[in-house]
Design an enzyme around this catalytic site. Sequence first.
Site, mmCIF file in Angstrom:
data_model
loop_
_atom_site.group_PDB
_atom_site.id
_atom_site.type_symbol
_atom_site.label_atom_id
_atom_site.label_comp_id
_atom_site.label_asym_id
_atom_site.label_seq_id
_atom_site.Cartn_x
_atom_site.Cartn_y
_atom_site.Cartn_z
ATOM 1 N N SER A 61 2.726 2.751 -3.602
ATOM 2 C CA SER A 61 1.767 1.416 -3.419
ATOM 3 C C SER A 61 0.913 1.063 -4.562
ATOM 4 O O SER A 61 0.134 0.317 -4.531
ATOM 5 C CB SER A 61 0.516 2.138 -2.214
ATOM 6 O OG SER A 61 1.207 1.933 -1.009
ATOM 7 N N LYS B 39 1.042 -2.434 -5.146
ATOM 8 C CA LYS B 39 0.181 -3.333 -4.727
ATOM 9 C C LYS B 39 -0.974 -3.700 -5.688
ATOM 10 O O LYS B 39 -1.673 -4.721 -5.685
ATOM 11 C CB LYS B 39 -1.013 -2.777 -3.438
ATOM 12 C CG LYS B 39 -0.142 -2.498 -2.098
ATOM 13 C CD LYS B 39 -1.022 -1.959 -1.092
ATOM 14 C CE LYS B 39 -0.132 -1.541 0.108
ATOM 15 N NZ LYS B 39 0.605 -0.402 0.073
ATOM 16 N N SER C 278 -4.797 0.650 1.615
ATOM 17 C CA SER C 278 -3.493 0.581 1.435
ATOM 18 C C SER C 278 -2.549 0.076 2.533
ATOM 19 O O SER C 278 -1.457 0.468 2.595
ATOM 20 C CB SER C 278 -2.922 1.913 0.617
ATOM 21 O OG SER C 278 -2.071 1.753 -0.085
#
Length: 309
Positions: free
Chosen positions: A57, A60, A117
């Site tokens: 993640s 992101k 997330s």
Amino acid sequence: MVRLLVVLTSAILMMAVPAWAQNGRPVHLSAESVLLLASDGTVLFAKNPSEDHAPASLVKLMTLYLACEDLEAGRVAWEEPVTISRRAAETPRYRMGLRTGDNVPFRTLLEGVAIASANDAATAVAEHLAGTEEAFVERMNAKTAELGLHATRFANAHGLPGPGQRSTAQDMAKLIGHLVQDYPASRPLLGGVSFTFRGRVHARRIPLFQDPWGVQALKTGFTREAGYNLAIAAWRAGQRFLLIVLGSQTRSLSFRDAKEVLRFGFAEAGIETIEEPHRPAPPPQRRRPSDRRRHAAFAVELPPAPSRP
């Protein structure tokens, strides 16, 4: 000639010794790759910083970078409603519970990306900004070249395993550095601990926010392929520090790894000193009444007890 070879070999060996071993303060980590940078880009700590790794993640961070870029350019507004597609709503976990046809403020989606997330939120942001996630990924990879992230390739907007989606600690440090520097509005997003959507509070418990380490922006990431990843921006004594931790064995170990490296880095930067842990004096033993005479007679034979510091 032999002497020259010996000198060169010794110099190479000294360069190969990790910085944390040269000063006698070993740092034991579970992470596979770690990098800590000072404000001027000086490497304060490094463990396999150029090693190829799944970012999970931490992808992101680029999604947020492009979102902030479009916000600043006026191509999107914080409170602009975003219609959620079926593809976004069905993006695999972790999700914030978006439903097909929902109209959700852009700000809330960014909170979902940064704090929860949420993969569904990342897909929704990508589609809203570029029409399709595939077109957004093209923007992501174009931006890697612009920012000098030469070892990074993105395959999606959220970080689930994708074909060829890889990066390094060096590139991720550059990315979070650009994000917090170029777009200060990203800091409260990455420093947020909770937000509410449809009556549900999405919260994250980050020990580093409570510890006195100056951590103001943090992004976590996990997949089985990647392990537990962290990207951190911390400010201490007027200086900014960027820390990447990739491939820790557990979530708690990733936080412990980060804390150890920050502590080490602050000492290297001259902000703090690392002291040996203080061992408290053992508590005095309680004596039974029947033993008073025996202990009193024996006490004169003992050396005086050391005074407490």
